[in-house]
Design an enzyme around this catalytic site. Sequence first.
Site, mmCIF file in Angstrom:
data_model
loop_
_atom_site.group_PDB
_atom_site.id
_atom_site.type_symbol
_atom_site.label_atom_id
_atom_site.label_comp_id
_atom_site.label_asym_id
_atom_site.label_seq_id
_atom_site.Cartn_x
_atom_site.Cartn_y
_atom_site.Cartn_z
ATOM 1 N N GLU A 82 0.998 -1.143 0.021
ATOM 2 C CA GLU A 82 0.108 -0.123 -0.112
ATOM 3 C C GLU A 82 0.841 1.267 0.046
ATOM 4 O O GLU A 82 0.509 2.405 -0.718
ATOM 5 C CB GLU A 82 -0.976 0.135 1.364
ATOM 6 C CG GLU A 82 -2.182 -0.902 1.046
ATOM 7 C CD GLU A 82 -1.696 -2.521 1.540
ATOM 8 O OE1 GLU A 82 -0.572 -2.747 1.831
ATOM 9 O OE2 GLU A 82 -2.374 -3.206 1.114
ATOM 10 N N PHE A 108 -6.459 -1.879 5.617
ATOM 11 C CA PHE A 108 -5.098 -2.135 5.103
ATOM 12 C C PHE A 108 -4.735 -0.689 4.597
ATOM 13 O O PHE A 108 -3.470 -0.549 4.039
ATOM 14 C CB PHE A 108 -5.404 -2.744 3.655
ATOM 15 C CG PHE A 108 -5.900 -4.205 4.041
ATOM 16 C CD1 PHE A 108 -6.201 -4.501 5.182
ATOM 17 C CD2 PHE A 108 -6.349 -4.778 2.833
ATOM 18 C CE1 PHE A 108 -6.739 -6.051 5.510
ATOM 19 C CE2 PHE A 108 -7.018 -6.231 2.963
ATOM 20 C CZ PHE A 108 -6.759 -6.546 4.316
ATOM 21 N N HIS A 151 -11.454 -5.434 8.519
ATOM 22 C CA HIS A 151 -12.040 -5.378 6.992
ATOM 23 C C HIS A 151 -13.466 -4.595 7.392
ATOM 24 O O HIS A 151 -14.352 -4.747 6.521
ATOM 25 C CB HIS A 151 -12.615 -6.765 6.514
ATOM 26 C CG HIS A 151 -11.267 -7.494 6.032
ATOM 27 N ND1 HIS A 151 -10.364 -8.081 6.679
ATOM 28 C CD2 HIS A 151 -11.161 -8.102 4.607
ATOM 29 C CE1 HIS A 151 -9.522 -8.529 5.892
ATOM 30 N NE2 HIS A 151 -9.824 -8.665 4.734
#
Lengths: 346, 370
Positions: A82, A108, A151
């Site tokens: 990322e 993330f 998530h």
Amino acid sequence: MSDESTELLDSVETPGGAEIPVNAEIPLSKALNAGLRKALGDDKRVLLMGEDIGPLGGVFRVTEGLQAEFGSSRVFDTPLAESGIVGTAIGLAMRGYRPVCEIQFDGFIFPAFDQITTQLAKMTNRHEGQVQMPVVIRVPYGGHIGAVEHHQESPEAYFAHTPGLRVVSPSTPNDAYWMIQEAIASNDPVMFFEPKSRYWNKGPVDLSSSAVPLHSSRVVRTGTEVTLVGHGAMVTVLLQAAELAAAEGTSVEVIDLRSISPIDYSPIIESVQKTGRLVVASEAPGFVSVSSEIAATVTERAFYSLEAPVLRVAAFDAPFPPAKLETSYLPDADRVLDAVDRALAY
Amino acid sequence: MAEAAPTVQLLSPDGVLQSDATAEQYRPYIDALSDEQLRQFHRDMVVTRRFDLEATNLQRQGQLALWPPSHGQEAAQVGSARAMRHQDHVFPSYREHAVAMIRGVDVVDIVRLMRGVTHGGWNPAERGNFHLYTLVLGSQALHAAGYAMGITFDGIATGDPETDEAVVVYFGDGATSQGDVSEALVFAASFQAPQVFFLQNNHWAISVPVSVQSRTPLYLRAGGFGIPGIQIDGNDVLASYAVTRKNLDEARAGDGPRMIEALTYRIGAHTTSDDPTKYRLSHELESWIARDPIVRYEAWLRSRGEGDAFFAETATEAEDFAADLRKRTLELTVPSTDRIFDHVYSESHPVMDGQKQWLADYEASLGAEG
């Protein structure tokens, strides 16, 4: 050393992003797809980059068909890193491109936090305006999908706290279609938070024009006794609460924030001047939050209009729990109504 | 790919041109240089060392907040900078003073950064594509990789080295431990970007020796990313020039990224806030002073017939450069408080507009009362 590499299916025959039929209701994810497709078609400098966004079309299929239509140098899969995605997007923007990065899930984004806050957000300032950073970072965020750890989070406050970033979140397919195009057109970096629990919810899209500018909040239900403010998927919860309140005889106004940084306070202040009561709701923990900021500002600007303290309805100041507990962690319409009742009791 | 290879050295520490097979391979790059170009390498190194000293002194005299000295690293920087072509882009760390000067940055603009009147100071497009100093270690490696990816995406390379573009990123041995440097190597390799990773291994990350960063020679790491790596004597300006020239032209020709590890030494402190006597042994410092890049190069130029007049002239030029830097540093003014708010965003922003007005009103109110 073997020199063989896996052959990439970058020329796979899949249909491009579909045209939106006039007057049809489409899901928020398809509206984003259509908005991205429009931006790619309008400006060759627009690039989409991220993990699994090519042949797969993203884990939520938001970029489905776009690589097939625009090619793998316009819509491409990156290595799984990322910080690398955002850091190279900065370099691409310096080269004259307008990169749109997909971060696969809210949790993330933190490996990219340094590049976003230390580099991307400050680059225009560091160059004293001589270099611009038209970079969009798309982040599917929020709960209600029963997923595993990392998530279902709502990290928008970290970015709203960072000078140099613009932060927005659409709640409807129409806003998704227009706001993604407006974010891409911005010459400043835009954090684009997509309410992933709303991806599959359908709504109409007005293809003729955007109803309001990117950084504007909007009254989505009018009422007279209490004002509710929220963004993203929380707007749906607020509308449910307003419906339930109406059944009990209470008139509630609902405002969709849309823009988290900067915040468009005018509709909020005007509403509070009418209702005298404000409840701010979010899926994020309430401590040092967007809700806290709104509460403080409205108190400063509309103190004499308030009949009750500004109340916050938020997730608890604890990590997002295992998914089987998320309905107790996230504010629902009942928790919002509880706050409405408390506000009315003053 | 990750097999050890000889360190490239064209000039020995006592200034003798080497004739081993490795050196011979790079000899044509040196033979192609004019006498004037060879003299310019010397001027660049001498002027850099002198203004670096001046800036260090200015900090000691309270005129700068900080100065990171480049003393000892002149050959690595001058050789690689002179190897670039005008269309190339450079992403520096914060000690690349010689590269900045050669690419056309006014050195006083670096001083402005260190004096606290700007965070940047120049527009890269107007300064030889030399991008801003980056103080967070390794971050710029990704910006460079993205820029180089953009060159590839543009698809405008013609095969002419005089116009095809490439990117150089400078970083140090400490930065090699940063994740961003590894990610940049991955991205550059995956997209076969026209990028040279120029690593100045000056052996110390403030007080931590390179052995803490890596248990393998750093140039060998490149092989693990699928990138050719090569180690050079970083105090040999000819090796730095020739190896960078070759690798940059390979990168711009579409052969993919390259990594060069230049072995050099930070003779001075990390910055003016540092005290290297607390962690470095004096005999190590002395051994590197004996390999000084300028002494070596001057010996070679003299062996080729360069006379006293040129060296005296260069010393005068360096003194004049330093005096001018001092004069202009002392003339620097503090920007207006508008600098706080302007350019945070490139487009109108209600919070910035409001706070700028608030500060103006507040300061006006103080004046009215005072």
